[in-house]
Enzyme design. Sequence first.
Site, PDB file in Angstrom:
ATOM      1  N   HIS A   1      71.567 -39.835  45.247  1.00 31.25           N
ATOM      2  CA  HIS A   1      72.483 -39.604  46.377  1.00 31.25           C
ATOM      3  C   HIS A   1      73.876 -39.351  45.817  1.00 31.25           C
ATOM      4  O   HIS A   1      74.266 -39.932  44.812  1.00 31.25           O
ATOM      5  CB  HIS A   1      72.524 -40.832  47.297  1.00 31.25           C
TER       6      HIS A   1
ATOM      7  N   ASP B   1      65.620 -40.445  52.822  1.00 32.04           N
ATOM      8  CA  ASP B   1      64.482 -39.539  53.048  1.00 32.04           C
ATOM      9  C   ASP B   1      63.202 -40.013  52.392  1.00 32.04           C
ATOM     10  O   ASP B   1      62.128 -39.468  52.650  1.00 32.04           O
ATOM     11  CB  ASP B   1      64.841 -38.144  52.508  1.00 32.04           C
TER      12      ASP B   1
HETATM   13  C1  SDX Z   1      70.571 -36.631  52.155  1.00 30.72           C
HETATM   14  O1  SDX Z   1      75.444 -36.719  51.608  1.00 30.72           O
HETATM   15  C2  SDX Z   1      74.735 -37.410  52.392  1.00 30.72           C
HETATM   16  O2  SDX Z   1      75.192 -38.381  52.972  1.00 30.72           O
HETATM   17  C3  SDX Z   1      73.337 -36.906  52.600  1.00 30.72           C
HETATM   18  C4  SDX Z   1      72.402 -37.772  53.428  1.00 30.72           C
HETATM   19  C5  SDX Z   1      72.874 -37.870  54.865  1.00 30.72           C
HETATM   20  O3  SDX Z   1      72.538 -38.871  55.522  1.00 30.72           O
HETATM   21  O4  SDX Z   1      73.479 -36.867  55.359  1.00 30.72           O
HETATM   22  O5  SDX Z   1      72.353 -39.083  52.875  1.00 30.72           O
HETATM   23  C6  SDX Z   1      70.984 -37.188  53.461  1.00 30.72           C
HETATM   24  O6  SDX Z   1      70.763 -35.470  51.912  1.00 30.72           O
HETATM   25  C7  SDX Z   1      69.967 -37.562  51.133  1.00 30.72           C
HETATM   26  C8  SDX Z   1      69.638 -36.828  49.786  1.00 30.72           C
HETATM   27  C9  SDX Z   1      68.281 -36.122  49.987  1.00 30.72           C
HETATM   28  N1  SDX Z   1      68.003 -35.248  48.778  1.00 30.72           N
HETATM   29  C10 SDX Z   1      67.043 -35.542  47.922  1.00 30.72           C
HETATM   30  O7  SDX Z   1      66.367 -36.574  47.940  1.00 30.72           O
HETATM   31  C11 SDX Z   1      66.824 -34.465  46.856  1.00 30.72           C
HETATM   32  C12 SDX Z   1      66.693 -35.103  45.455  1.00 30.72           C
HETATM   33  N2  SDX Z   1      68.015 -35.627  45.059  1.00 30.72           N
HETATM   34  C13 SDX Z   1      68.865 -34.783  44.264  1.00 30.72           C
HETATM   35  O8  SDX Z   1      68.716 -33.422  44.393  1.00 30.72           O
HETATM   36  C14 SDX Z   1      70.267 -35.325  44.092  1.00 30.72           C
HETATM   37  O9  SDX Z   1      70.151 -36.645  43.783  1.00 30.72           O
HETATM   38  C15 SDX Z   1      71.267 -35.155  45.229  1.00 30.72           C
HETATM   39  C16 SDX Z   1      71.394 -33.726  45.628  1.00 30.72           C
HETATM   40  C17 SDX Z   1      70.879 -35.988  46.402  1.00 30.72           C
HETATM   41  C18 SDX Z   1      72.628 -35.641  44.707  1.00 30.72           C
HETATM   42  O10 SDX Z   1      72.997 -34.815  43.703  1.00 30.72           O
HETATM   43  P1  SDX Z   1      74.380 -35.019  42.905  1.00 30.72           P
HETATM   44  O11 SDX Z   1      75.163 -36.178  43.405  1.00 30.72           O
HETATM   45  O12 SDX Z   1      75.064 -33.686  42.857  1.00 30.72           O
HETATM   46  O13 SDX Z   1      73.889 -35.459  41.505  1.00 30.72           O
HETATM   47  P2  SDX Z   1      73.546 -34.453  40.330  1.00 30.72           P
HETATM   48  O14 SDX Z   1      72.685 -33.350  40.877  1.00 30.72           O
HETATM   49  O15 SDX Z   1      74.829 -34.096  39.664  1.00 30.72           O
HETATM   50  O16 SDX Z   1      72.630 -35.353  39.379  1.00 30.72           O
HETATM   51  C19 SDX Z   1      73.212 -36.264  38.445  1.00 30.72           C
HETATM   52  C20 SDX Z   1      72.134 -36.463  37.373  1.00 30.72           C
HETATM   53  C21 SDX Z   1      71.622 -35.142  36.778  1.00 30.72           C
HETATM   54  O17 SDX Z   1      71.139 -35.413  35.489  1.00 30.72           O
HETATM   55  P3  SDX Z   1      72.124 -35.144  34.186  1.00 30.72           P
HETATM   56  O18 SDX Z   1      72.622 -33.697  34.313  1.00 30.72           O
HETATM   57  O19 SDX Z   1      73.274 -36.149  34.346  1.00 30.72           O
HETATM   58  O20 SDX Z   1      71.278 -35.381  32.991  1.00 30.72           O
HETATM   59  O21 SDX Z   1      70.969 -37.080  37.963  1.00 30.72           O
HETATM   60  C22 SDX Z   1      69.854 -36.186  37.872  1.00 30.72           C
HETATM   61  C23 SDX Z   1      70.426 -34.815  37.641  1.00 30.72           C
HETATM   62  O22 SDX Z   1      69.495 -33.974  36.968  1.00 30.72           O
HETATM   63  N3  SDX Z   1      69.164 -36.278  39.148  1.00 30.72           N
HETATM   64  C24 SDX Z   1      67.843 -36.321  39.300  1.00 30.72           C
HETATM   65  C25 SDX Z   1      67.616 -36.464  40.686  1.00 30.72           C
HETATM   66  N4  SDX Z   1      68.793 -36.491  41.321  1.00 30.72           N
HETATM   67  C26 SDX Z   1      69.742 -36.360  40.373  1.00 30.72           C
HETATM   68  N5  SDX Z   1      66.817 -36.272  38.395  1.00 30.72           N
HETATM   69  C27 SDX Z   1      65.564 -36.346  38.910  1.00 30.72           C
HETATM   70  N6  SDX Z   1      65.280 -36.497  40.247  1.00 30.72           N
HETATM   71  C28 SDX Z   1      66.279 -36.550  41.144  1.00 30.72           C
HETATM   72  N7  SDX Z   1      65.995 -36.691  42.425  1.00 30.72           N
END
Ligand code: SDX
Length: 428
Positions: A307, A364
């Site tokens: 998140h 989710d």
């Molecule tokens: C919602 O914003 C809100 O409030 C949203 C929400 C709401 O109520 O409106 O809460 C609803 O959208 C919840 C999120 C639902 N999405 C998912 O579950 C999709 C999977 N999650 C990711 O795509 C990700 O965690 C996000 C998009 C939710 C957050 O992304 P960020 O904050 O931009 O983090 P990032 O992409 O920069 O990741 C940081 C690191 C990275 O690794 P490094 O480059 O540091 O090595 O964490 C890794 C990412 O690759 N990473 C994951 C991951 N999420 C982040 N690795 C594996 N699986 C994941 N799910």
Amino acid sequence: MSDNKVILNYDGNAYEYPIVDSTIGDRGIDISKLRDQTGLITLDLGYKNTGATISEITYLDGDNGELYYRGYPIEQIAEKSNFTEVMYLLLNGSLPTTEQFAGFEKGIKKYNFVADEMKRLIDVFPRSAHPMGVLSSLTSALTAFNPKAVDVNSKEDMDHAAEMLIAKFSHLCAWTYRKKMGLPINHGDDSLNYVENFYKMCFRRPNQEFHLDSTVVNALEKLLILHADHEQNCSTSTVRMVGSAHTGLFASVSAGISALWGPLHGGANQAVIEMLEMIENDGGDVAKYVEKAKNKEDNFRLMGFGHRVYKNFDPRATIIKKAADDILNSLGIEDKALDIARQLERVALEDDYFVSRKLYPNVDFYSGIIYRALGIPTEMFTVMFALGRLPGWISQWKEMRLHNDPIGRPRQVYQGSAKRDYVDISAR
Ligand code: SDX
């Protein structure tokens, strides 16, 4: 006592910028004069460190896993309130008295129907259409049938447009479900409350007596409450951005629906179940998929994990996880996907890759388990999220307009071609 300003040293000069205080949480540096004074802008991809507005509606503390609607902790709201009361709270800033609640509910019921022509609209969509595309189209189409609710400027007109949209949106969500299931659509029933009415419009069969299952209604109430608002998330920021051009409420919300559709945002609840089913069909090898999620060469991510703000745990996930257990037990459902979800959670929360990146189950991760137990098709999960988030979108849109926020127009750091002259095709 913290400083009330910051000083930026640049090109031999010192520039002062005031700090905007908060009730709780992040304080903000007011950089409204930065470009005029320094010629610089800020750059913050994804706005991870940037406040877009001043708001009084919802507060979340990502480090401590806290979420407040107008100051009330989500745990208390989820346990003691109902979705209609939460809609009033988000829209008006305080919990309603008995009279205020009755007036609000009456105002919504006044619009507990949708123009017949809208049924012809939904008929033209193929049954294979994704429900979020149908919902976004129908929401925008509401503008055509309710022109007075489009260009609203007074608080009274905004509240009137809000009641209209709240009433009609539950029909559009239910009709989208019926379309997906190939079932005839149902009209509203004023004798029921908001969630009961939605549930009946979704599940009433033309050839059967309808029975309101209180377990299902209570689960829906809780899920809708937990999704109602969440600060300046992607879809809410979209509604605010579109609304900042003084676009009408219905069209602004239609844009928010499209933003929520994305698998990184609200579309994640559908992606979670699809992921769990994929793991189940692949022999239930949870460890294999955890490794895939950690592998930078593999674009697979654990949907439902991580998140932007919650870096400890998502309080909504904790509540939904318990609700998932309760409803599966009460309905007597054994769900392999839930077992795989629990295994995933256990493995991921012990794995340094996830722990070091503070990746925990989000809202989710478990919600799809409940929707599936209620017989809602996977492609409809994000429509359920949209119904829950509707009061948040409307409240944030209303606050943006009443605060007279300026039209949103970010700047950029340009790294394209420098100025060059046109070359005729004969000379290229
Ligand atoms: C919602 O914003 C809100 O409030 C949203 C929400 C709401 O109520 O409106 O809460 C609803 O959208 C919840 C999120 C639902 N999405 C998912 O579950 C999709 C999977 N999650 C990711 O795509 C990700 O965690 C996000 C998009 C939710 C957050 O992304 P960020 O904050 O931009 O983090 P990032 O992409 O920069 O990741 C940081 C690191 C990275 O690794 P490094 O480059 O540091 O090595 O964490 C890794 C990412 O690759 N990473 C994951 C991951 N999420 C982040 N690795 C594996 N699986 C994941 N799910």
